[in-house]
Design a protein around this motif. Structure first.
Motif, PDB file in Angstrom:
ATOM      1  N   VAL A 171       0.882  -1.168   0.000  1.00 40.24           N
ATOM      2  CA  VAL A 171       0.000   0.000   0.000  1.00 40.24           C
ATOM      3  C   VAL A 171       0.923   1.223   0.000  1.00 40.24           C
ATOM      4  N   VAL A 172       0.850   1.991  -1.075  1.00 37.21           N
ATOM      5  CA  VAL A 172       1.750   3.140  -1.206  1.00 37.21           C
ATOM      6  C   VAL A 172       0.993   4.394  -0.804  1.00 37.21           C
ATOM      7  N   ALA A 173       1.481   5.088   0.222  1.00 39.09           N
ATOM      8  CA  ALA A 173       0.851   6.340   0.657  1.00 39.09           C
ATOM      9  C   ALA A 173       1.638   7.485   0.037  1.00 39.09           C
ATOM     10  N   ILE A 174       0.985   8.215  -0.847  1.00 37.50           N
ATOM     11  CA  ILE A 174       1.658   9.325  -1.527  1.00 37.50           C
ATOM     12  C   ILE A 174       1.400  10.604  -0.732  1.00 37.50           C
ATOM     13  N   THR A 175       2.485  11.190  -0.248  1.00 33.38           N
ATOM     14  CA  THR A 175       2.342  12.381   0.598  1.00 33.38           C
ATOM     15  C   THR A 175       2.777  13.639  -0.145  1.00 33.38           C
ATOM     16  N   GLU A 176       3.319  13.446  -1.357  1.00 34.84           N
ATOM     17  CA  GLU A 176       3.796  14.590  -2.151  1.00 34.84           C
ATOM     18  C   GLU A 176       4.041  14.076  -3.560  1.00 34.84           C
ATOM     19  N   THR A 177       3.522  14.787  -4.568  1.00 35.93           N
ATOM     20  CA  THR A 177       3.692  14.276  -5.936  1.00 35.93           C
ATOM     21  C   THR A 177       4.771  15.029  -6.714  1.00 35.93           C
ATOM     22  N   MET A 246      20.297  15.065   4.072  1.00 34.87           N
ATOM     23  CA  MET A 246      19.305  14.669   3.060  1.00 34.87           C
ATOM     24  C   MET A 246      18.079  14.179   3.818  1.00 34.87           C
ATOM     25  N   VAL A 247      17.123  15.054   3.999  1.00 36.20           N
ATOM     26  CA  VAL A 247      15.900  14.653   4.706  1.00 36.20           C
ATOM     27  C   VAL A 247      14.774  14.643   3.677  1.00 36.20           C
ATOM     28  N   TYR A 248      14.352  13.442   3.300  1.00 36.31           N
ATOM     29  CA  TYR A 248      13.316  13.326   2.276  1.00 36.31           C
ATOM     30  C   TYR A 248      11.911  13.294   2.869  1.00 36.31           C
ATOM     31  N   TRP A 249      11.810  13.191   4.190  1.00 35.73           N
ATOM     32  CA  TRP A 249      10.506  13.017   4.820  1.00 35.73           C
ATOM     33  C   TRP A 249       9.790  14.355   4.961  1.00 35.73           C
ATOM     34  N   ASN A 250       8.458  14.304   5.017  1.00 31.45           N
ATOM     35  CA  ASN A 250       7.673  15.463   5.432  1.00 31.45           C
ATOM     36  C   ASN A 250       6.841  15.030   6.645  1.00 31.45           C
ATOM     37  N   SER A 251       5.997  15.926   7.130  1.00 26.00           N
ATOM     38  CA  SER A 251       5.293  15.575   8.368  1.00 26.00           C
ATOM     39  C   SER A 251       4.328  14.404   8.149  1.00 26.00           C
ATOM     40  N   ALA A 252       3.783  14.298   6.929  1.00 26.33           N
ATOM     41  CA  ALA A 252       2.859  13.181   6.657  1.00 26.33           C
ATOM     42  C   ALA A 252       3.611  11.845   6.613  1.00 26.33           C
ATOM     43  N   ALA A 295      -6.558   2.922   6.892  1.00 28.13           N
ATOM     44  CA  ALA A 295      -5.829   3.674   7.916  1.00 28.13           C
ATOM     45  C   ALA A 295      -4.913   4.722   7.266  1.00 28.13           C
ATOM     46  N   LEU A 296      -4.298   4.367   6.144  1.00 29.48           N
ATOM     47  CA  LEU A 296      -3.408   5.343   5.489  1.00 29.48           C
ATOM     48  C   LEU A 296      -4.207   6.436   4.783  1.00 29.48           C
ATOM     49  N   VAL A 297      -5.347   6.075   4.192  1.00 30.11           N
ATOM     50  CA  VAL A 297      -6.207   7.093   3.560  1.00 30.11           C
ATOM     51  C   VAL A 297      -6.616   8.122   4.611  1.00 30.11           C
ATOM     52  N   ALA A 298      -6.876   7.655   5.834  1.00 31.85           N
ATOM     53  CA  ALA A 298      -7.351   8.548   6.904  1.00 31.85           C
ATOM     54  C   ALA A 298      -6.211   9.314   7.590  1.00 31.85           C
ATOM     55  N   GLY A 301      -2.523  14.390   5.656  1.00 31.20           N
ATOM     56  CA  GLY A 301      -1.413  14.724   4.753  1.00 31.20           C
ATOM     57  C   GLY A 301      -1.215  13.712   3.636  1.00 31.20           C
ATOM     58  N   VAL A 302      -1.948  12.607   3.672  1.00 33.41           N
ATOM     59  CA  VAL A 302      -1.812  11.618   2.585  1.00 33.41           C
ATOM     60  C   VAL A 302      -2.686  12.077   1.413  1.00 33.41           C
ATOM     61  N   ALA A 303      -2.028  12.282   0.249  1.00 37.41           N
ATOM     62  CA  ALA A 303      -2.743  12.817  -0.908  1.00 37.41           C
ATOM     63  C   ALA A 303      -3.434  11.715  -1.701  1.00 37.41           C
ATOM     64  N   ASP A 304      -2.842  10.558  -1.710  1.00 27.87           N
ATOM     65  CA  ASP A 304      -3.393   9.463  -2.511  1.00 27.87           C
ATOM     66  C   ASP A 304      -2.827   8.146  -1.983  1.00 27.87           C
ATOM     67  N   VAL A 305      -3.535   7.068  -2.249  1.00 28.11           N
ATOM     68  CA  VAL A 305      -3.049   5.755  -1.822  1.00 28.11           C
ATOM     69  C   VAL A 305      -3.177   4.793  -3.006  1.00 28.11           C
ATOM     70  N   MET A 306      -2.136   4.033  -3.274  1.00 27.95           N
ATOM     71  CA  MET A 306      -2.190   3.044  -4.350  1.00 27.95           C
ATOM     72  C   MET A 306      -1.969   1.670  -3.724  1.00 27.95           C
ATOM     73  N   VAL A 307      -2.717   0.692  -4.173  1.00 26.50           N
ATOM     74  CA  VAL A 307      -2.570  -0.660  -3.615  1.00 26.50           C
ATOM     75  C   VAL A 307      -2.143  -1.590  -4.751  1.00 26.50           C
ATOM     76  N   THR A 308      -1.135  -2.390  -4.490  1.00 27.32           N
ATOM     77  CA  THR A 308      -0.661  -3.298  -5.543  1.00 27.32           C
ATOM     78  C   THR A 308      -0.140  -4.606  -4.956  1.00 27.32           C
ATOM     79  N   GLY A 309      -0.250  -5.632  -5.746  1.00 25.09           N
ATOM     80  CA  GLY A 309       0.381  -6.897  -5.381  1.00 25.09           C
ATOM     81  C   GLY A 309       1.794  -6.920  -5.947  1.00 25.09           C
ATOM     82  N   LEU A 310       2.427  -8.072  -5.895  1.00 25.38           N
ATOM     83  CA  LEU A 310       3.766  -8.211  -6.464  1.00 25.38           C
ATOM     84  C   LEU A 310       3.648  -8.708  -7.903  1.00 25.38           C
ATOM     85  N   GLY A 311       4.577  -8.266  -8.746  1.00 21.60           N
ATOM     86  CA  GLY A 311       4.437  -8.568 -10.164  1.00 21.60           C
ATOM     87  C   GLY A 311       5.656  -9.204 -10.784  1.00 21.60           C
ATOM     88  N   ASP A 312       5.658  -9.191 -12.106  1.00 22.85           N
ATOM     89  CA  ASP A 312       6.696  -9.857 -12.890  1.00 22.85           C
ATOM     90  C   ASP A 312       7.769  -8.877 -13.357  1.00 22.85           C
TER      91      ASP A 312
END
Ligand code: DP6
Length: 320
Positions: A171-177, A246-252, A295-298, A301-312
């Motif tokens: 589950v990818v929580a996108i906090t900044e695009t 190098m601080v890549y994090w934000n508050s979200a 939980a991540l959608v809620a 500061g989370v702008a979007d959430v993507m859900v994925t399985g593992l692939g090829d």
């Protein structure tokens, strides 16, 4: 003289951070990643004798940002005296924002370029070409859990476990695009030259690789969770202690970590990992994916959430 390939980004559980050979882009450490299923980059390469320069279209618009690195990637596969190329790329997730867009782009470009000239390269050769363009790209050539071994003169990638054998969800929580301020290539060099923790990071990587490999072979989620979180936070400690830091994090980003801790406290099988960007990837057992997602959608500061399985791994979608 044309071919199209598709590749998925990968997320490192045991991270690559630092280079031992800048010229050949050889990593200072081995790494282990998972290839994702639902995020993709499709790359079409068409060689055309009439062109005087390479051209790149990204998601329908002309884009020069990645062109020099993509041109070098084609030179490596085909040779510098090649015809110029029209390159078209399509991607369904934010580019250069810490979601491994360069990994999928260079893996797809390598496979497409080799096919465009009818060259059949061994996996090893493909890995070394893709890896020269971007270290993490070599891992996107394969699916499931992938180890990149840092050998003396080159790199080798191999699948540790197929996606179907241990089908985790991410589950990818996108906090900044927006694209990140400092790219990984530059940031790694700053860490190597200035971080007081860098040599310790390199020295201890083999232990972490061994622990993760063992966890994957046993499919021991708890063991993998503990080592992946540790390795991620260790890499970020190296980055934070660099000069400039190098601080890549934000508050979200931080709030997402708290969300994952809360989910773990409630008994969910989930752990976090973060790359050179502010996005949080929560890796979980499929039964927990819906709860992790809500939980991540809620999380503030989370702008979007993507859900994925593992692939090829990377593959051709159209022969010439
Ligand atoms: C933090 O593969 O983007 O995502 O080889 O310079 O192109 P270059 O670096 P890149 O670095 C990835 C760094 C990371 C960790 C990882 O994916 O292993």
């Amino acid at each position: 003289m044309r071919a199209t390939a598709i590749a998925q980004p990968n997320i490192a559980l045991i991270k690559y951070w630092g280079k031992r050979d800048l010229e050949r882009n050889l990593p200072a450490v081995g790494s282990i990643s998972i290839t994702l299923r639902d995020l993709f980059t499709e790359m079409r390469v068409e060689l055309d004798e009439r062109l005087s320069a390479d051209k790149l279209i990204v998601n329908g618009s002309s884009d020069e940002t990645m062109l020099p690195r993509l041109s070098s990637c084609l030179d490596l596969v085909i040779g510098g005296a090649r015809p110029r190329a029209h390159i078209e790329s399509r991607c369904n997730f934010p580019i250069a924002a810490g979601l491994a867009s360069s990994a999928s782009a260079f893996a797809a470009a390598t496979v497409a370029a080799a096919c465009a000239i009818g060259q059949s390269l061994s996996n090893e050769a493909l890995a070394n070409v893709a890896g020269r363009s971007s270290g993490s790209a070599a891992r996107s050539l394969l699916g499931g859990f992938v180890e990149l071994e840092n050998r003396e003169t080159d790199i080798v990638v191999r699948t540790l476990c197929d996606s179907g054998r241990w089908p985790l969800t991410v589950v990818v929580a996108i906090t900044e695009t927006a694209p990140k301020a400092v790219g990984s290539t530059e940031a790694m060099e700053i860490s190597r030259k200035t971080s007081p923790f860098y040599s310790n990071w390199v020295e201890r990587q083999d232990q972490d690789l061994q622990t993760a490999r063992d966890a994957i072979l046993k499919r021991d989620f708890e063991q993998l969770a503990a080592i992946a979180e540790h390795n991620c936070l260790k890499m970020h400690s190296v980055m934070w202690a660099s000069r400039p830091p190098m601080v890549y994090w934000n508050s979200a980003t931080m709030r997402c970590l708290q969300t994952v801790r809360k989910l773990q406290g409630d008994g969910h099988g989930v752990f976090f990992t973060i790359d050179a960007g502010p996005q949080v990837k929560a890796v979980c057992v499929p039964e927990c994916a819906a709860d992790v997602r809500s939980a991540l959608v809620a999380t503030e500061g989370v702008a979007d959430v993507m859900v994925t399985g593992l692939g090829d791994g990377a593959r051709l979608v159209k022969a010439p």
